[in-house]
Design a protein around this motif. Structure first.
Motif, PDB file in Angstrom:
ATOM      1  N   HIS A 128       0.821  -1.225   0.000  1.00 17.70           N
ATOM      2  CA  HIS A 128       0.000   0.000   0.000  1.00 17.70           C
ATOM      3  C   HIS A 128       0.849   1.266   0.000  1.00 17.70           C
ATOM      4  CE1 HIS A 128      -3.627  -2.398   1.822  1.00 17.70           C
ATOM      5  NE2 HIS A 128      -3.371  -2.720   0.576  1.00 17.70           N
ATOM      6  N   GLY A 129       2.178   1.101   0.067  1.00 21.84           N
ATOM      7  CA  GLY A 129       3.046   2.277   0.039  1.00 21.84           C
ATOM      8  C   GLY A 129       3.152   3.000   1.367  1.00 21.84           C
ATOM      9  N   ASP A 130       2.593   2.391   2.429  1.00 22.63           N
ATOM     10  CA  ASP A 130       2.707   3.033   3.754  1.00 22.63           C
ATOM     11  C   ASP A 130       4.135   2.927   4.294  1.00 22.63           C
ATOM     12  OD1 ASP A 130      -0.010   3.415   3.516  1.00 22.63           O
ATOM     13  OD2 ASP A 130      -0.504   1.558   4.604  1.00 22.63           O
ATOM     14  N   ILE A 131       4.827   1.877   3.870  1.00 16.84           N
ATOM     15  CA  ILE A 131       6.247   1.718   4.246  1.00 16.84           C
ATOM     16  C   ILE A 131       7.021   1.326   3.006  1.00 16.84           C
ATOM     17  CG2 ILE A 131       5.791   1.029   6.649  1.00 16.84           C
ATOM     18  CD1 ILE A 131       6.268  -1.901   5.768  1.00 16.84           C
ATOM     19  N   THR A 132       8.313   1.541   3.004  1.00 23.49           N
ATOM     20  CA  THR A 132       9.167   1.091   1.900  1.00 23.49           C
ATOM     21  C   THR A 132       9.618  -0.336   2.141  1.00 23.49           C
ATOM     22  OG1 THR A 132       9.969   3.362   1.758  1.00 23.49           O
ATOM     23  CG2 THR A 132      11.230   1.669   0.562  1.00 23.49           C
ATOM     24  N   ASN A 133      10.119  -0.551   3.368  1.00 26.11           N
ATOM     25  CA  ASN A 133      10.611  -1.886   3.738  1.00 26.11           C
ATOM     26  C   ASN A 133      10.254  -2.133   5.195  1.00 26.11           C
ATOM     27  OD1 ASN A 133      12.543  -0.466   5.276  1.00 26.11           O
ATOM     28  ND2 ASN A 133      13.978  -0.394   3.536  1.00 26.11           N
ATOM     29  N   GLY A 134      10.637  -3.308   5.718  1.00 23.03           N
ATOM     30  CA  GLY A 134      10.228  -3.565   7.099  1.00 23.03           C
ATOM     31  C   GLY A 134      10.894  -4.786   7.701  1.00 23.03           C
ATOM     32  N   TYR A 135      10.744  -4.882   9.037  1.00 27.93           N
ATOM     33  CA  TYR A 135      11.348  -5.988   9.796  1.00 27.93           C
ATOM     34  C   TYR A 135      10.363  -6.455  10.847  1.00 27.93           C
ATOM     35  CZ  TYR A 135      14.722  -8.081  13.142  1.00 27.93           C
ATOM     36  OH  TYR A 135      15.401  -8.917  14.004  1.00 27.93           O
ATOM     37  N   ALA A 136      10.128  -7.756  10.847  1.00 30.40           N
ATOM     38  CA  ALA A 136       9.234  -8.355  11.841  1.00 30.40           C
ATOM     39  C   ALA A 136      10.073  -9.178  12.814  1.00 30.40           C
ATOM     40  CB  ALA A 136       8.209  -9.247  11.151  1.00 30.40           C
ATOM     41  N   LEU A 137      10.202  -8.658  14.030  1.00 32.11           N
ATOM     42  CA  LEU A 137      10.972  -9.334  15.076  1.00 32.11           C
ATOM     43  C   LEU A 137      10.042 -10.331  15.760  1.00 32.11           C
ATOM     44  CD1 LEU A 137      13.463  -9.771  16.804  1.00 32.11           C
ATOM     45  CD2 LEU A 137      12.898  -7.688  18.067  1.00 32.11           C
ATOM     46  N   VAL A 138       9.887 -11.489  15.126  1.00 30.61           N
ATOM     47  CA  VAL A 138       8.852 -12.438  15.539  1.00 30.61           C
ATOM     48  C   VAL A 138       9.465 -13.706  16.144  1.00 30.61           C
ATOM     49  CG1 VAL A 138       7.152 -11.650  13.835  1.00 30.61           C
ATOM     50  CG2 VAL A 138       8.747 -13.509  13.240  1.00 30.61           C
ATOM     51  N   ARG A 139       8.660 -14.361  16.926  1.00 29.37           N
ATOM     52  CA  ARG A 139       8.855 -15.710  17.467  1.00 29.37           C
ATOM     53  C   ARG A 139       7.510 -16.386  17.461  1.00 29.37           C
ATOM     54  NH1 ARG A 139       9.581 -16.955  22.839  1.00 29.37           N
ATOM     55  NH2 ARG A 139      10.787 -18.892  22.751  1.00 29.37           N
ATOM     56  N   PRO A 140       7.401 -17.676  17.206  1.00 28.70           N
ATOM     57  CA  PRO A 140       8.450 -18.611  16.799  1.00 28.70           C
ATOM     58  C   PRO A 140       8.895 -18.372  15.356  1.00 28.70           C
ATOM     59  CG  PRO A 140       6.328 -19.707  16.799  1.00 28.70           C
ATOM     60  CD  PRO A 140       6.089 -18.348  17.349  1.00 28.70           C
ATOM     61  N   PRO A 141      10.095 -18.854  15.007  1.00 25.08           N
ATOM     62  CA  PRO A 141      10.589 -18.721  13.635  1.00 25.08           C
ATOM     63  C   PRO A 141       9.797 -19.635  12.706  1.00 25.08           C
ATOM     64  CG  PRO A 141      12.083 -20.095  14.908  1.00 25.08           C
ATOM     65  CD  PRO A 141      11.034 -19.594  15.872  1.00 25.08           C
ATOM     66  N   GLY A 142      10.152 -19.576  11.381  1.00 22.55           N
ATOM     67  CA  GLY A 142       9.302 -20.297  10.465  1.00 22.55           C
ATOM     68  C   GLY A 142       9.945 -21.061   9.339  1.00 22.55           C
ATOM     69  N   HIS A 143      11.213 -20.747   8.973  1.00 26.08           N
ATOM     70  CA  HIS A 143      11.695 -21.190   7.653  1.00 26.08           C
ATOM     71  C   HIS A 143      11.918 -22.694   7.502  1.00 26.08           C
ATOM     72  CE1 HIS A 143      16.338 -21.098   8.273  1.00 26.08           C
ATOM     73  NE2 HIS A 143      15.750 -21.292   9.442  1.00 26.08           N
ATOM     74  N   HIS A 144      11.912 -23.458   8.600  1.00 27.24           N
ATOM     75  CA  HIS A 144      12.026 -24.911   8.478  1.00 27.24           C
ATOM     76  C   HIS A 144      10.668 -25.594   8.332  1.00 27.24           C
ATOM     77  CE1 HIS A 144      16.275 -24.850   9.229  1.00 27.24           C
ATOM     78  NE2 HIS A 144      16.161 -24.418  10.460  1.00 27.24           N
ATOM     79  N   ALA A 145       9.582 -24.901   8.611  1.00 25.94           N
ATOM     80  CA  ALA A 145       8.259 -25.540   8.584  1.00 25.94           C
ATOM     81  C   ALA A 145       7.823 -25.787   7.149  1.00 25.94           C
ATOM     82  CB  ALA A 145       7.237 -24.663   9.308  1.00 25.94           C
TER      83      ALA A 145
END
Ligand code: 9RB
Ligand code: ZN
Length: 371
Positions: A128-145
């Motif tokens: 939507h153009g509200d941000i250019t880029n971003g970072y989500a400091l999240v838990r639990p991680p996800g990339h192995h699921a």
């Protein structure tokens, strides 16, 4: 240029129990209780450093929401989503996502939905153009699921869910996923393995985790052939190897693929102090790698680069790697510099070695399959 930021205290309430690092406690077998290596501490300290050094004031804080079951099942099977909910409903926790090493605490289902929803809100704000880029400091991680299996501390594949949302709801058809977590982004690769609309590129320590996963020959299947790239860097790889991989593989692949959105599975566990890998990146390495990725996003997709926190287990060093990353993402600097830079200068300055060059060259050869 605006950088979005997602964090929520609930992410720190995902309870991974009293495992001894990686292993469930088992006193009679001599496995003493401790804290699980994927515990809140490193993430809490990242958030605290971002706040204490004033960078938080430069970010657009975006509230996460819980991903809906419909959004989860764009990636995961309904049975797997239900499995996580059942495990999460166990009174007293003690559940597992599937591989025996991925704790599901009481209430972790809703927290994992909040992690996936945090990524969805960030990609939506970028579209939507509200941000250019971003970072989500999240838990639990996800990339192995994967679609139907949790593993490596991962419950829902936050990045994959965000990618599918971007395609289904936001008109972002071509999504590139860069994964520089120290461990192979096997889940993300498997989810999109036969799909040419999502390019996955994983830089990781060869064979570290999952065992025997992430080899160069894993290059996608069917229509997706050519749209999965793996750079299994040998243990001890540091700045020289990773920056060469960025220049020889990641950037050329992104240029050829021309994504509408770049997602980053942003693990910091390839840093020199991390207990779960044997790579040697420093905060300065993450700074330079991020600078290159921000440049690619600016060149290719209006700066749209959205990162999800994955691994990174050193509570004292992960924050400085994350800060360096965020300073590049926001284009700002703070008064905080890596206090360990002088310490590590001596023992991380590995030259670019032939066995690293070979691995990178093999991946670079596959880039031309991307169209
Ligand atoms: C297999 C196996 N067998 N056994 C006994 C154990 C304890 C096994 N899991 N080890 C693991 C599990 C997860 C990671 C890293 C995750 C990460 O940071 N991803 O980004 C490393 C090793
Ligand atoms: Zn990792």
């Amino acid at each position: 240029m605006t950088t979005g930021y997602v964090f929520h205290p609930e992410y720190l309430w995902h309870d991974t129990g009293t495992s001894a690092g990686l292993l469930p406690a088992d006193p009679t077998a001599g496995v003493q209780p401790a804290v699980h290596v994927e515990n809140p501490d490193a993430k809490r300290r990242v958030h605290e450093l971002i706040h204490a050094c004033g960078l938080l004031g430069e970010l657009m804080v975006i509230e996460p929401r819980r991903a809906t079951v419909e959004e989860l099942t764009r990636v995961h099977t309904a049975a797997y989503v239900q499995h996580i909910k059942t495990q999460s409903d166990l009174r007293g926790g003690g559940g597992d996502a599937g591989d025996g090493f991925s704790p599901v605490g009481h209430g972790s289902y809703d927290i994992a939905r909040l992690a996936a929803g945090g990524l969805i809100e960030l990609v939506t704000a970028a579209a939507h153009g509200d941000i250019t880029n971003g970072y989500a400091l999240v838990r639990p991680p996800g990339h192995h699921a994967t679609a139907n299996q949790g593993m490596g501390f991962c419950l829902f594949n936050n990045i994959a869910i965000a990618a599918r949302h971007a395609q289904a709801e936001l008109g972002l058809a071509r999504v590139a996923v860069v994964d520089w977590d120290a461990h192979h982004g096997n889940g993300t690769q498997a989810i999109f393995n036969d799909d040419p609309s999502v390019l996955t590129i994983s830089l990781h320590q060869a064979g570290c985790f999952p065992p025997d996963s992430g080899w160069n020959h894993e290059n996608g299947t069917g229509d997706g052939t050519g749209y999965a790239l793996n750079v299994p860097l040998p243990p001890g790889s540091g700045h020289a190897a990773y920056l060469n991989a960025m220049h020889q593989v990641v950037l050329p692949a992104l240029d050829r693929f021309a994504p509408d959105l770049i997602l980053l599975a942003n693990g910091f566990d390839a840093n020199v102090f991390d207990p779960l890998a044997r790579q040697m990146l420093t905060a300065a390495s993450y700074r330079e790698m991020t600078r290159l990725l921000v440049g690619a996003a600016d060149r290719l997709c209006h700066g749209r680069l959205i990162a999800a926190h994955e691994g990174g287990y050193s509570p004292f060093y992960t924050p400085y790697c994350a800060l360096a990353f965020l300073e590049e993402l926001t284009g700002t600097t703070t008064h905080v510099t890596d206090p360990l830079a002088a310490v590590v200068a001596g023992y991380t300055a590995e030259p670019f070695l032939p066995h690293q060059r070979e691995v990178i060259a093999a991946a670079a050869q596959l880039v031309e399959r991307i169209s």
